[in-house]
Write a protein that holds these residues in place. Sequence first.
Motif, short mmCIF file in Angstrom:
data_model
loop_
_atom_site.label_atom_id
_atom_site.label_comp_id
_atom_site.label_asym_id
_atom_site.label_seq_id
_atom_site.Cartn_x
_atom_site.Cartn_y
_atom_site.Cartn_z
N GLN A 238 1.29 -1.63 3.34
CA GLN A 238 0.05 -1.32 3.39
C GLN A 238 -0.60 -0.44 4.44
OE1 GLN A 238 -2.25 -4.80 2.27
NE2 GLN A 238 -2.60 -4.51 0.15
N ASP A 239 0.01 -0.84 5.73
CA ASP A 239 -0.54 -0.36 6.91
C ASP A 239 0.52 0.75 7.15
OD1 ASP A 239 1.45 -1.68 7.72
OD2 ASP A 239 0.37 -2.77 9.35
N TYR A 240 1.51 1.08 6.47
CA TYR A 240 2.51 2.20 6.92
C TYR A 240 3.75 1.66 7.87
CZ TYR A 240 -1.54 4.58 4.75
OH TYR A 240 -2.63 4.75 3.71
N ALA A 241 3.22 1.02 8.87
CA ALA A 241 4.06 0.56 10.00
C ALA A 241 4.98 2.02 10.53
CB ALA A 241 5.14 -0.47 9.45
N LEU A 242 4.39 3.00 10.69
CA LEU A 242 5.17 4.09 11.36
C LEU A 242 5.21 3.84 13.06
CD1 LEU A 242 3.43 6.92 9.34
CD2 LEU A 242 5.60 6.14 8.71
N GLN B 268 0.38 9.92 6.07
CA GLN B 268 0.95 8.87 6.74
C GLN B 268 1.83 7.92 5.89
OE1 GLN B 268 -1.21 6.64 9.65
NE2 GLN B 268 -2.21 8.41 10.45
N GLN B 269 1.05 7.83 4.66
CA GLN B 269 1.73 7.04 3.45
C GLN B 269 2.85 7.60 2.80
OE1 GLN B 269 -1.05 6.27 0.50
NE2 GLN B 269 -0.65 4.32 0.29
N ARG B 270 2.82 9.02 2.92
CA ARG B 270 4.10 9.71 2.26
C ARG B 270 5.36 9.77 3.31
NH1 ARG B 270 1.62 15.44 0.75
NH2 ARG B 270 0.07 14.82 1.91
N VAL B 271 4.92 9.68 4.65
CA VAL B 271 6.04 9.35 5.55
C VAL B 271 6.65 8.21 5.27
CG1 VAL B 271 6.50 9.34 7.86
CG2 VAL B 271 4.90 11.17 7.20
N LEU C 137 10.36 -2.00 -2.32
CA LEU C 137 9.09 -2.81 -2.32
C LEU C 137 7.97 -1.55 -2.09
CD1 LEU C 137 10.44 -6.03 -0.62
CD2 LEU C 137 10.49 -5.43 -3.23
N LEU C 138 7.08 -1.82 -2.83
CA LEU C 138 5.87 -0.99 -2.52
C LEU C 138 4.75 -1.63 -2.77
CD1 LEU C 138 6.88 2.09 -4.89
CD2 LEU C 138 7.61 1.84 -2.46
N ASP C 139 4.16 -1.57 -1.49
CA ASP C 139 2.72 -2.55 -1.35
C ASP C 139 1.60 -1.46 -1.42
OD1 ASP C 139 0.75 -4.51 -1.01
OD2 ASP C 139 1.58 -5.22 0.75
N GLU C 140 1.07 -1.26 -2.49
CA GLU C 140 -0.03 -0.20 -2.65
C GLU C 140 0.37 1.23 -2.10
OE1 GLU C 140 -3.83 -1.34 -2.22
OE2 GLU C 140 -3.43 -3.49 -2.35
N PRO C 141 1.60 1.67 -2.65
CA PRO C 141 2.06 3.05 -1.61
C PRO C 141 1.42 4.17 -2.18
CG PRO C 141 3.27 2.53 -3.69
CD PRO C 141 2.40 1.39 -3.63
N LEU C 142 0.58 4.12 -3.02
CA LEU C 142 0.10 5.68 -3.20
C LEU C 142 -1.87 5.31 -3.22
CD1 LEU C 142 2.18 6.30 -6.73
CD2 LEU C 142 2.62 6.84 -4.32
#
Length: 177
Positions: free
Chosen positions: A82-86, A139-142, A156-161
Amino acid sequence: MDAVDLIDVSKSFGPVQAVQGCSFNVRPGEMLSLLGPRGCGKTTILRMIAGFELPSTGRILIAGEDMSGRRPYERNIGIVFQDYALFPHLTVEQNVGFGLKYRGVPAAQAQERITSMLRLVQLDSLRARRPAQLSGGQQQRVALARALAIRPDVVLLDEPLSALDAKLRIELRAELN
């Protein structure tokens, strides 16, 4: 053989029972959505499958193999949090290529995958930027491109879109199918 099996999995955080007796299986090529109110354990289940949390009880199998004792990097799982973790100090290109580098993918092949993933999420022109220079949706798309670049067995996608506009959400949902 199933891609993912949860067998009577429970997780407690002290006195709090976050997940209790969860069992399901996902076959190769299938998609499964976990739905429920905030705080019901959806993210905890994903974190256990990925190996970031250990189940208090039960077993998790991926491709028929018990994941007990396996570290996250030993599971070949792509995950979008959810927080992208980039990584804030890396460029978009470096973030997408991070997992490829640590898997020993040859540089030319890694570059092809990075370019392919950035095109998929429509960010090829932003490859030199750092996460702080991107919108939340970018950021989400990255994070999504990074998860897919390693060609994982399970994604595994945690609210990816959730941070994307409606048009892009529809396009990426179609690509993920």
